[in-house]
Write a protein that holds these residues in place. Structure first.
Motif, PDB file in Angstrom:
ATOM      1  N   ASP A 192      86.182  41.278  10.033  1.00 45.02           N
ATOM      2  CA  ASP A 192      85.066  42.159   9.379  1.00 45.02           C
ATOM      3  C   ASP A 192      84.296  42.863  10.640  1.00 45.02           C
ATOM      4  OD1 ASP A 192      85.726  41.562   6.735  1.00 45.02           O
ATOM      5  OD2 ASP A 192      84.608  39.643   7.366  1.00 45.02           O
ATOM      6  N   GLN A 193      84.750  43.068  11.697  1.00 41.63           N
ATOM      7  CA  GLN A 193      84.209  43.197  12.858  1.00 41.63           C
ATOM      8  C   GLN A 193      83.851  45.136  12.855  1.00 41.63           C
ATOM      9  OE1 GLN A 193      85.683  41.550  16.425  1.00 41.63           O
ATOM     10  NE2 GLN A 193      83.548  40.386  16.451  1.00 41.63           N
ATOM     11  N   ILE A 194      84.982  45.586  12.295  1.00 41.45           N
ATOM     12  CA  ILE A 194      84.918  47.173  11.914  1.00 41.45           C
ATOM     13  C   ILE A 194      85.130  47.580  10.500  1.00 41.45           C
ATOM     14  CG2 ILE A 194      86.062  49.406  12.790  1.00 41.45           C
ATOM     15  CD1 ILE A 194      84.632  48.103  15.098  1.00 41.45           C
ATOM     16  N   VAL A 195      84.110  47.516   9.812  1.00 38.48           N
ATOM     17  CA  VAL A 195      84.170  47.945   8.364  1.00 38.48           C
ATOM     18  C   VAL A 195      83.133  48.998   8.457  1.00 38.48           C
ATOM     19  CG1 VAL A 195      84.770  45.708   7.662  1.00 38.48           C
ATOM     20  CG2 VAL A 195      82.257  46.073   7.857  1.00 38.48           C
ATOM     21  N   LYS A 196      83.245  49.570   6.927  1.00 40.06           N
ATOM     22  CA  LYS A 196      82.215  50.597   6.587  1.00 40.06           C
ATOM     23  C   LYS A 196      80.658  50.169   6.589  1.00 40.06           C
ATOM     24  CE  LYS A 196      85.999  52.738   3.679  1.00 40.06           C
ATOM     25  NZ  LYS A 196      86.236  52.950   2.201  1.00 40.06           N
ATOM     26  N   SER A 197      79.875  51.021   6.287  1.00 34.86           N
ATOM     27  CA  SER A 197      78.573  50.747   6.353  1.00 34.86           C
ATOM     28  C   SER A 197      78.073  49.769   5.286  1.00 34.86           C
ATOM     29  CB  SER A 197      77.481  51.887   6.252  1.00 34.86           C
ATOM     30  OG  SER A 197      78.040  52.697   5.092  1.00 34.86           O
ATOM     31  N   THR A 222      91.486  57.398  10.866  1.00 36.11           N
ATOM     32  CA  THR A 222      90.728  58.125  11.566  1.00 36.11           C
ATOM     33  C   THR A 222      89.325  57.797  11.616  1.00 36.11           C
ATOM     34  OG1 THR A 222      92.011  60.179  11.423  1.00 36.11           O
ATOM     35  CG2 THR A 222      89.797  60.616  12.218  1.00 36.11           C
ATOM     36  N   PRO A 223      88.555  57.349  10.427  1.00 35.13           N
ATOM     37  CA  PRO A 223      87.164  56.889  10.295  1.00 35.13           C
ATOM     38  C   PRO A 223      87.046  55.463  10.894  1.00 35.13           C
ATOM     39  CG  PRO A 223      87.972  57.130   8.314  1.00 35.13           C
ATOM     40  CD  PRO A 223      88.790  57.937   9.039  1.00 35.13           C
ATOM     41  N   TYR A 224      88.306  54.620  10.990  1.00 36.31           N
ATOM     42  CA  TYR A 224      88.162  53.432  11.352  1.00 36.31           C
ATOM     43  C   TYR A 224      88.051  53.523  13.003  1.00 36.31           C
ATOM     44  CZ  TYR A 224      90.261  48.938  13.383  1.00 36.31           C
ATOM     45  OH  TYR A 224      90.365  47.704  13.968  1.00 36.31           O
ATOM     46  N   MET A 225      89.041  54.546  13.410  1.00 30.98           N
ATOM     47  CA  MET A 225      89.043  54.772  14.825  1.00 30.98           C
ATOM     48  C   MET A 225      87.802  55.258  15.176  1.00 30.98           C
ATOM     49  SD  MET A 225      89.502  57.594  16.986  1.00 30.98           S
ATOM     50  CE  MET A 225      90.333  58.829  16.111  1.00 30.98           C
ATOM     51  N   LYS A 226      86.823  56.191  14.778  1.00 32.28           N
ATOM     52  CA  LYS A 226      85.969  56.528  15.328  1.00 32.28           C
ATOM     53  C   LYS A 226      84.699  55.628  15.123  1.00 32.28           C
ATOM     54  CE  LYS A 226      86.583  61.591  13.736  1.00 32.28           C
ATOM     55  NZ  LYS A 226      86.270  62.412  12.922  1.00 32.28           N
ATOM     56  N   THR A 227      84.628  54.614  14.326  1.00 30.22           N
ATOM     57  CA  THR A 227      83.584  53.443  14.307  1.00 30.22           C
ATOM     58  C   THR A 227      84.082  52.448  15.250  1.00 30.22           C
ATOM     59  OG1 THR A 227      83.449  53.763  11.916  1.00 30.22           O
ATOM     60  CG2 THR A 227      82.548  51.657  12.810  1.00 30.22           C
ATOM     61  N   TRP A 228      85.509  52.208  15.409  1.00 29.62           N
ATOM     62  CA  TRP A 228      85.793  51.406  16.703  1.00 29.62           C
ATOM     63  C   TRP A 228      85.325  52.017  17.883  1.00 29.62           C
ATOM     64  CZ3 TRP A 228      88.075  50.661  21.346  1.00 29.62           C
ATOM     65  CH2 TRP A 228      88.780  49.534  21.358  1.00 29.62           C
ATOM     66  N   LYS A 229      85.517  53.338  18.180  1.00 30.22           N
ATOM     67  CA  LYS A 229      84.972  53.702  19.496  1.00 30.22           C
ATOM     68  C   LYS A 229      83.488  53.768  19.698  1.00 30.22           C
ATOM     69  CE  LYS A 229      89.064  56.631  20.743  1.00 30.22           C
ATOM     70  NZ  LYS A 229      89.259  58.036  21.303  1.00 30.22           N
ATOM     71  N   ILE A 262      94.389  51.243  19.233  1.00 30.73           N
ATOM     72  CA  ILE A 262      93.443  51.082  18.256  1.00 30.73           C
ATOM     73  C   ILE A 262      94.498  51.129  16.967  1.00 30.73           C
ATOM     74  CG2 ILE A 262      91.713  51.991  16.910  1.00 30.73           C
ATOM     75  CD1 ILE A 262      90.793  53.445  19.702  1.00 30.73           C
ATOM     76  N   TRP A 263      95.363  51.736  16.875  1.00 30.67           N
ATOM     77  CA  TRP A 263      96.192  51.932  15.769  1.00 30.67           C
ATOM     78  C   TRP A 263      96.666  50.529  15.414  1.00 30.67           C
ATOM     79  CZ3 TRP A 263      97.663  54.274  11.280  1.00 30.67           C
ATOM     80  CH2 TRP A 263      97.636  55.570  11.241  1.00 30.67           C
ATOM     81  N   ARG A 264      97.101  49.929  16.448  1.00 29.11           N
ATOM     82  CA  ARG A 264      97.492  48.345  16.359  1.00 29.11           C
ATOM     83  C   ARG A 264      96.492  47.414  15.572  1.00 29.11           C
ATOM     84  NH1 ARG A 264      96.728  44.462  19.916  1.00 29.11           N
ATOM     85  NH2 ARG A 264      97.937  42.572  19.778  1.00 29.11           N
TER      86      ARG A 264
END
Length: 434
Positions: free
Chosen positions: A138-143, A152-159, A261-263
């Motif tokens: 759950d470390q990268i999820v929506k607000s 793409t939004p996952y990748m942007k939040t990841w970065k 990040i895709w992985r």
């Protein structure tokens, strides 16, 4: 009274350096017994000359040798069901804590729950750590706390969440003398576990500054040896993902970084949606009336479809255990859309043959080409296997290497006409989705 020990259980993290779980185990108060279990639940489904088993065994022997030469220690290697092995270990040792790193696949989650339950009955702690990815679960999820289902939004939040200056490495070398002093821990040969040495070799990865720098310009051309061959090494943890991320950042290559990040995105999907291991992410796609012609599937598997770039890819896979990423997209699309064969058939074949097979990425990419997954290619996007040659193998170098008979009279006629297959696919998909 037996001396108390801790155990470190190697799984998908076959390295000593920058290994989070091993680091935590070595920092404990008790000597550490390192173990690896050749899990019969997994091995029983594999061919006896599976290259991945040879690679794992070879890697373990290298670790044993190094520990023996430098630290008067070794690694204990077992074969069987993990629960049976742990029952034996509990009988033979006074174990305080078992350390390991997280694994996210459905079978692994079930297995770990079983081991944790078994250990807790004996009042033994089971501690697991994040080592396979930078961000997990759950470390990268929506607000609103829900999982991303578009890359793409996952990748942007990841970065935006990732802070290079806070990237932590886990230096185990200063602590390796905390391993148990015993150079004669149990060992097993390949034949002891029912296997033999594979003729296929898993090559070392080639993540050089030059490769990373040129990655975007060269990665789509299968005749060039311009991919990292990193897949198996990330899969089995012979390299640290933190180290690879650091290299991508150092060379300022966004594309290479985004592949890593895709992985993680596909792992995030499998964690949140475990049913996607064998069901479409978009349920309506499971209504597709697949033709599932067994003879055509066999011809696809053997690289005898009459389409040279498809056949070259399949022959490369069968002979080497590797297929270029660009060609993977084409052969996957061809199976699902030209032949109307269920993506699960292709996914299972890749799982058997690919050295870098990883469930999350394999399932994610197969669902992508079939149109039924997260952030998938639209169903009406159907690769033309002939024009793909003009784009990515114009001089036929890749085709000549893997499909040298493509101009011979003996070369098979196309298994299906492209235009006909395209129209048939569109019709079948429309009927299922409307």
């Amino acid at each position: 009274m037996k001396q108390s020990i801790n155990i470190f259980w190697f799984r998908r993290d076959l390295r000593l350096d920058d290994n989070k779980g091993l680091y935590e185990a070595l920092k404990g108060d008790n000597p550490v017994l390192p173990i690896f279990i050749f899990d019969s639940e997994i091995l029983d489904a594999l061919p006896v000359d599976d290259a991945r088993v040879t690679f794992i065994h070879h890697t373990l022997q290298k670790i044993r040798k190094l520990l023996g030469e430098k630290h008067e220690s070794s690694m204990a290697i077992y074969h069987g069901k993990p629960a049976d092995v742990f029952n034996q270990l509990i009988e033979n040792h006074s174990i305080e804590t078992v350390y390991t790193n997280h694994d996210y696949e459905p079978y692994a989650k079930t297995r770990d729950l079983e081991i944790e339950t078994l250990l807790s009955k004996k009042e033994i702690e089971f501690k697991t750590f994040n080592d396979q990815v930078i961000f997990e679960k759950d470390q990268i999820v929506k607000s609103d706390g829900t999982p991303y289902v578009v890359y793409t939004p996952y990748m942007k939040t990841w970065k935006s969440t990732f802070k290079p200056s806070k990237l932590e490495f886990f230096e185990t070398k200063p602590h390796l003398d905390n391993l148990i002093k015993d150079k004669n821990l149990p060992n097993l040969s390949l034949s002891d576990i029912g296997f033999k040495t594979s003729n296929q070799k898993i090559p070392d990865h080639t993540v050089t500054p030059t490769l990373i720098k040129n990655y975007e310009a060269t990665r789509n051309f299968p005749a060039k040896d311009a991919t990292s061959r990193l897949g198996p090494h990330l899969r089995f943890g012979t390299v640290s993902v933190r180290n690879m991320i650091q290299k991508a950042i150092a060379e300022k290559n966004e594309i290479f970084w985004q592949e890593l990040i895709w992985r993680e995105f596909f792992m995030h999907i499998l964690w949140h949606f475990p049913h996607t291991a064998n069901e479409s992410f978009k349920p309506k796609y499971d209504r597709i009336e697949w033709r599932n012609n067994e003879d055509e599937f066999k011809r696809w598997c053997e690289g005898k479809t009459g389409y040279p770039l498809v056949d070259a890819g399949m022959r490369q896979l069968n002979q080497s255990g590797f297929m270029h990423n660009r060609v993977r997209m084409l052969v996957g699309s061809f199976l699902c859309k030209h032949l109307l064969i269920d993506w699960r058939w292709g996914e299972a074949y890749f799982a058997e043959k690919l050295h870098d097979y990883e469930m999350a990425s394999n399932v994610g990419n197969w669902q992508w080409v079939a149109g039924c997954g997260v952030d998938a290619a639209p169903y009406f996007r159907i690769f033309n296997p002939t024009t793909q040659i003009e784009k990515f193998d114009k001089n036929l170098e890749y085709i000549k290497q893997w499909c040298p008979d493509f101009q011979e009279l003996t070369y098979p006629k196309p298994i299906v006409d492209h235009k006909f297959a395209r129209e048939r696919c569109l019709q079948v998909y429309k009927e299922a989705l409307n």
